[in-house]
Design a protein around this motif. Sequence first.
Motif, short mmCIF file in Angstrom:
data_model
loop_
_atom_site.label_atom_id
_atom_site.label_comp_id
_atom_site.label_asym_id
_atom_site.label_seq_id
_atom_site.Cartn_x
_atom_site.Cartn_y
_atom_site.Cartn_z
N LYS A 123 0.81 -1.22 0.00
CA LYS A 123 0.00 0.00 0.00
C LYS A 123 0.84 1.26 0.00
O LYS A 123 0.53 2.24 -0.67
N THR A 124 1.95 1.27 0.71
CA THR A 124 2.72 2.49 0.91
C THR A 124 3.21 3.14 -0.37
O THR A 124 3.02 4.34 -0.55
N PRO A 125 3.84 2.40 -1.33
CA PRO A 125 4.35 3.07 -2.52
C PRO A 125 3.26 3.76 -3.32
O PRO A 125 3.46 4.84 -3.84
N VAL A 126 2.07 3.13 -3.41
CA VAL A 126 0.99 3.74 -4.17
C VAL A 126 0.50 4.99 -3.48
O VAL A 126 0.25 6.02 -4.09
N ASP A 127 0.36 4.92 -2.16
CA ASP A 127 -0.12 6.09 -1.43
C ASP A 127 0.84 7.26 -1.57
O ASP A 127 0.44 8.41 -1.67
N GLN A 128 2.15 6.98 -1.58
CA GLN A 128 3.12 8.05 -1.71
C GLN A 128 3.10 8.65 -3.10
O GLN A 128 3.37 9.83 -3.28
N THR A 129 2.77 7.84 -4.10
CA THR A 129 2.82 8.32 -5.47
C THR A 129 1.55 9.04 -5.87
O THR A 129 1.58 10.10 -6.48
N HIS A 130 0.41 8.48 -5.52
CA HIS A 130 -0.84 9.04 -6.02
C HIS A 130 -1.85 9.37 -4.93
O HIS A 130 -2.87 9.98 -5.22
N GLY A 131 -1.61 8.92 -3.73
CA GLY A 131 -2.61 9.13 -2.70
C GLY A 131 -3.80 8.21 -2.84
O GLY A 131 -4.85 8.46 -2.28
N SER A 132 -3.70 7.14 -3.65
CA SER A 132 -4.81 6.24 -3.89
C SER A 132 -4.51 4.88 -3.29
O SER A 132 -3.44 4.34 -3.50
N PRO A 133 -5.44 4.29 -2.54
CA PRO A 133 -5.22 2.96 -1.98
C PRO A 133 -5.03 1.93 -3.09
O PRO A 133 -5.66 2.01 -4.14
N LEU A 134 -4.17 0.98 -2.83
CA LEU A 134 -3.92 -0.07 -3.82
C LEU A 134 -5.20 -0.80 -4.18
O LEU A 134 -5.45 -1.09 -5.35
N TYR A 135 -6.02 -1.10 -3.19
CA TYR A 135 -7.21 -1.90 -3.44
C TYR A 135 -8.20 -1.16 -4.34
O TYR A 135 -8.93 -1.78 -5.10
N LEU A 136 -8.21 0.15 -4.27
CA LEU A 136 -9.08 0.91 -5.16
C LEU A 136 -8.57 0.82 -6.60
O LEU A 136 -9.35 0.69 -7.54
N VAL A 137 -7.26 0.84 -6.77
CA VAL A 137 -6.67 0.72 -8.10
C VAL A 137 -6.96 -0.66 -8.68
O VAL A 137 -7.37 -0.80 -9.84
N LEU A 138 -6.76 -1.70 -7.89
CA LEU A 138 -6.99 -3.05 -8.38
C LEU A 138 -8.48 -3.35 -8.57
O LEU A 138 -8.84 -4.20 -9.39
N PHE A 139 -9.34 -2.64 -7.85
CA PHE A 139 -10.77 -2.77 -8.07
C PHE A 139 -11.14 -2.36 -9.50
O PHE A 139 -12.08 -2.89 -10.09
N TYR A 140 -10.38 -1.42 -10.04
CA TYR A 140 -10.59 -0.99 -11.42
C TYR A 140 -10.42 -2.17 -12.38
O TYR A 140 -11.25 -2.38 -13.28
N PHE A 141 -9.36 -2.96 -12.19
CA PHE A 141 -9.12 -4.10 -13.07
C PHE A 141 -10.13 -5.22 -12.83
O PHE A 141 -10.45 -5.98 -13.75
N LEU A 142 -10.62 -5.32 -11.61
CA LEU A 142 -11.69 -6.27 -11.31
C LEU A 142 -12.95 -5.89 -12.08
O LEU A 142 -13.63 -6.75 -12.67
N CYS A 143 -13.27 -4.61 -12.11
CA CYS A 143 -14.45 -4.13 -12.84
C CYS A 143 -14.32 -4.39 -14.33
O CYS A 143 -15.29 -4.79 -14.99
N LEU A 144 -13.13 -4.18 -14.88
CA LEU A 144 -12.94 -4.40 -16.31
C LEU A 144 -13.15 -5.86 -16.68
O LEU A 144 -13.80 -6.18 -17.67
N GLY A 145 -12.58 -6.77 -15.88
CA GLY A 145 -12.74 -8.19 -16.16
C GLY A 145 -14.18 -8.64 -16.04
O GLY A 145 -14.69 -9.37 -16.90
N ALA A 146 -14.86 -8.19 -14.99
CA ALA A 146 -16.25 -8.59 -14.78
C ALA A 146 -17.16 -7.98 -15.84
O ALA A 146 -18.02 -8.67 -16.41
N GLY A 147 -16.99 -6.69 -16.11
CA GLY A 147 -17.84 -6.03 -17.09
C GLY A 147 -17.69 -6.63 -18.48
O GLY A 147 -18.68 -6.84 -19.18
N PHE A 148 -16.46 -6.93 -18.87
CA PHE A 148 -16.21 -7.51 -20.19
C PHE A 148 -16.92 -8.85 -20.34
O PHE A 148 -17.59 -9.11 -21.34
N MET A 149 -16.78 -9.72 -19.34
CA MET A 149 -17.37 -11.05 -19.44
C MET A 149 -18.89 -10.99 -19.36
O MET A 149 -19.58 -11.77 -20.03
N PHE A 150 -19.44 -10.08 -18.57
CA PHE A 150 -20.89 -9.94 -18.50
C PHE A 150 -21.45 -9.58 -19.87
O PHE A 150 -22.45 -10.14 -20.32
#
Length: 227
Positions: free
Chosen positions: A28-55
């Motif tokens: 979590k720390t490197p992402v927070d220092q770079t963008h101020g965004s939690p890692l899990y929020l960033v990876l949630f983006y890729f989860l949405c893409l995979g789920a949306g595409f298959m749906f």
Amino acid sequence: MIATLIQATLAGLGLIFLPLFLWRHRLKTPVDQTHGSPLYLVLFYFLCLGAGFMFVEIAFIQKFLLFLGQPTYTVATVLCGFLVFSGLGSLFSTKFKNSCLLRQRNPILFAIGIVSLITCLYLQLLPFIFSQLTINSNIIKIIFSICLIGPLAFFMGIPFPLGIDLLRRCHPSFITWAWGINGYASVVSAILATFLAITFGFNTVILLATTIYLFGAWVSYYYWVSE
């Protein structure tokens, strides 16, 4: 089907999310220092893409089955259309990002907006289009099917490489996790989409896909503006 869904979900949780949880302080720390965004929020983006595409893909296989009539032709046509044109979208994603129109904007948000718009339009227009073309030969119907799938799949192929590019610039070590979570979402969502379609109908699956993509768009906006 439910047993398969549970097995795939548990396997994904154990192989992807459990390591992320155990390593959360290190990751979590490197992402927070770079963008101020939690890692899990960033990876949630890729989860949405995979789920949306298959749906969308699973729902369109059923929609085009009613038009083409033959399951073999339908699966081959829909999968070919989505894979080829989403690949072209990925190929041209950098040019799409660097276009004059999007140079100062969020291209991911723009692409997902187009995907959502086309999906909602097709939800209303496909029955009418199919009714006008149903008397044609299989070859003509396959060509029209590819033409209908092409624009949607093209823009569906853009958000993933742009997200990877953004992640590469902020913390490259997370790219492997992004691929893994996207793949996990694709596997689970293929089963989940079928289950939801049987229970609630394929139109509901398409609307859910649009909603999932819009969640991804929100995450991309939150992350992009902090770049």
